[in-house]
Write an enzyme that holds these catalytic residues in place. Structure first.
Site, PDB file in Angstrom:
ATOM      1  N   ASP A 175       1.114  -1.476   0.254  1.00  0.00           N
ATOM      2  CA  ASP A 175       0.065  -0.300  -0.295  1.00  0.00           C
ATOM      3  C   ASP A 175       0.730   1.669   0.118  1.00  0.00           C
ATOM      4  O   ASP A 175       2.085   1.663   0.612  1.00  0.00           O
ATOM      5  CB  ASP A 175      -0.979   0.089   0.973  1.00  0.00           C
ATOM      6  CG  ASP A 175      -1.970   0.796   1.341  1.00  0.00           C
ATOM      7  OD1 ASP A 175      -3.221   1.137   0.493  1.00  0.00           O
ATOM      8  OD2 ASP A 175      -1.329   2.610   1.535  1.00  0.00           O
ATOM      9  N   ILE A 176       0.461   2.479  -1.018  1.00  0.00           N
ATOM     10  CA  ILE A 176       1.472   3.420  -0.709  1.00  0.00           C
ATOM     11  C   ILE A 176       1.073   4.019   0.511  1.00  0.00           C
ATOM     12  O   ILE A 176      -0.665   4.328   0.309  1.00  0.00           O
ATOM     13  CB  ILE A 176       0.870   4.140  -2.310  1.00  0.00           C
ATOM     14  CG1 ILE A 176       1.922   3.206  -4.191  1.00  0.00           C
ATOM     15  CG2 ILE A 176       1.749   5.441  -2.355  1.00  0.00           C
ATOM     16  CD1 ILE A 176       1.422   3.646  -4.588  1.00  0.00           C
TER      17      ILE A 176
ATOM     18  N   ASN B 169      -2.236  13.033  -4.067  1.00  0.00           N
ATOM     19  CA  ASN B 169      -3.533  13.366  -4.974  1.00  0.00           C
ATOM     20  C   ASN B 169      -4.037  14.633  -4.326  1.00  0.00           C
ATOM     21  O   ASN B 169      -3.613  15.658  -5.380  1.00  0.00           O
ATOM     22  CB  ASN B 169      -4.501  12.475  -4.897  1.00  0.00           C
ATOM     23  CG  ASN B 169      -4.170  11.487  -5.657  1.00  0.00           C
ATOM     24  OD1 ASN B 169      -4.088  10.770  -6.584  1.00  0.00           O
ATOM     25  ND2 ASN B 169      -5.405  10.221  -4.936  1.00  0.00           N
TER      26      ASN B 169
ATOM     27  N   ASP C  23      -1.175   8.806 -10.429  1.00  0.00           N
ATOM     28  CA  ASP C  23      -1.696   7.843 -11.105  1.00  0.00           C
ATOM     29  C   ASP C  23      -0.123   7.710 -12.118  1.00  0.00           C
ATOM     30  O   ASP C  23       0.547   6.363 -11.953  1.00  0.00           O
ATOM     31  CB  ASP C  23      -2.116   9.046 -12.721  1.00  0.00           C
ATOM     32  CG  ASP C  23      -3.796   8.481 -12.951  1.00  0.00           C
ATOM     33  OD1 ASP C  23      -4.051   7.912 -11.245  1.00  0.00           O
ATOM     34  OD2 ASP C  23      -4.627   9.300 -13.276  1.00  0.00           O
TER      35      ASP C  23
ATOM     36  N   GLU D  33      -5.157   2.458  -4.272  1.00  0.00           N
ATOM     37  CA  GLU D  33      -3.397   2.618  -3.868  1.00  0.00           C
ATOM     38  C   GLU D  33      -2.472   1.006  -3.367  1.00  0.00           C
ATOM     39  O   GLU D  33      -1.356   0.894  -3.067  1.00  0.00           O
ATOM     40  CB  GLU D  33      -2.573   3.342  -3.320  1.00  0.00           C
ATOM     41  CG  GLU D  33      -3.045   3.675  -1.836  1.00  0.00           C
ATOM     42  CD  GLU D  33      -4.639   4.477  -1.469  1.00  0.00           C
ATOM     43  OE1 GLU D  33      -4.757   4.643  -0.381  1.00  0.00           O
ATOM     44  OE2 GLU D  33      -5.246   4.107  -2.558  1.00  0.00           O
TER      45      GLU D  33
END
Length: 299
Positions: free
Chosen positions: A170-171, A178, A187, A210
């Site tokens: 997971d980012i 964003n 993106d 993400e």
């Protein structure tokens, strides 16, 4: 095309192979229909099956049916039934048994090549539809449904005590990326992380937003932890092109190792809990559900 031909006569196999190989086709010939079915199951690159109805030990109509079940919706496979008795009954039975086409035996070169050109067009379209149905359009990785399906198939192929591990990724602070830099930069961040995951091997997919998953058949949790930590460092080193200059990011990782009798859903759940623990530990961390061990952060 890769074509499996099944016929009880070695002479017939030689003749048909002689018609196909000069046109660039790869031919795999069998007199035994059971051996042909095993080959089809083990080799997903096969595009077409041409089988005589007079084969053994699996009869030709049954072979058509078994091959069709094998392909299902996941794999393009064009099936041509072949018989020296070209009548309405044989044609109807063959098509009802999963065949796409019917050809008289022995086939003429012109007819055989024409039917295979049609097969090539159809399997090409099927392959593209399958790709679109299984692929996440932003990253090119498997989508969640396809990832879960492939994972389930991988666990079903496991032998006794064979290791298999799952890594969830997971980012970190993705909403901030964003909000600060815009969704186009978000993106790019997702694509950059996906590109790193694709280098690992195994089965990689974007599970949503993400979050990503990488299934590692044959790998223990210890090896998966090493893979995840190497990924963590590579993601930490990424520089994403932003409107205000380069954007850095980090990722958190949760790992689970397969236990005999476990479901894929259970494997995902344990990795998800480990990922939550990695987030709670300060992010940019790797946690395995097997040992609950958190790797120390490195610069």
């Amino acid at each position: 095309m890769h074509i499996v031909i099944v016929d009880p006569s070695r002479v017939a196999l030689k003749v048909i192979s002689g018609l196909l190989t000069p046109n660039g086709h790869f031919v795999h010939a069998f007199t035994d229909s059971r051996e042909a079915l095993v080959f089809l199951a083990d080799n997903e690159f096969v595009d077409a099956l041409i089988t005589s109805l007079e084969v053994q030990p699996i009869a030709g109509l049954e072979l058509c049916w078994q091959a069709r079940l094998l392909a299902e919706t996941r794999r393009p496979l064009y099936i041509i039934a072949m018989s020296s008795l070209h009548n309405t009954r044989n044609l109807g039975e063959a098509l009802d048994s999963g065949a796409d086409d019917f050809i008289s035996k022995p086939p003429s070169a012109e007819e055989l090549h024409a039917r295979l050109r049609a097969a090539q067009r159809l399997t090409g379209l099927q392959r593209e539809l399958i790709r679109l149905a299984e692929t996440d359009p932003l990253t090119g990785l498997l989508n969640r449904r396809a990832f879960t399906t492939r994972s389930r198939e991988a666990t079903e192929r496991l032998g006794p005590h064979s290791p298999l591990s799952l890594v969830l990724v997971d980012i970190d602070h993705f909403k901030a990326v964003n909000d600060t830099h815009g969704h186009d930069v978000g993106d790019l961040a997702i694509q950059a992380v996906a590109a790193e995951l694709a280098k690992v091997g195994g089965i990689a997919g974007r599970l949503g937003g993400e979050e990503f998953g990488v299934l590692l058949p044959g790998q223990s949790a210890i090896h998966a932890t090493e893979v995840a930590n190497a990924l963590r460092l590579r993601c930490q080193a990424l520089l994403i092109k932003g409107h205000r200059g380069p954007v850095r990011l980090t990722c958190s990782f949760g790992i689970s190792e397969w236990s005999d009798g476990e479901t894929v859903e259970g494997l995902l759940k344990r990795a998800d809990i480990a990922l939550y623990d990695a987030k709670a530990a300060g992010r940019n961390s790797v946690v395995t559900s097997r040992t609950d061990f958190v790797l120390a952060k490195t610069a």
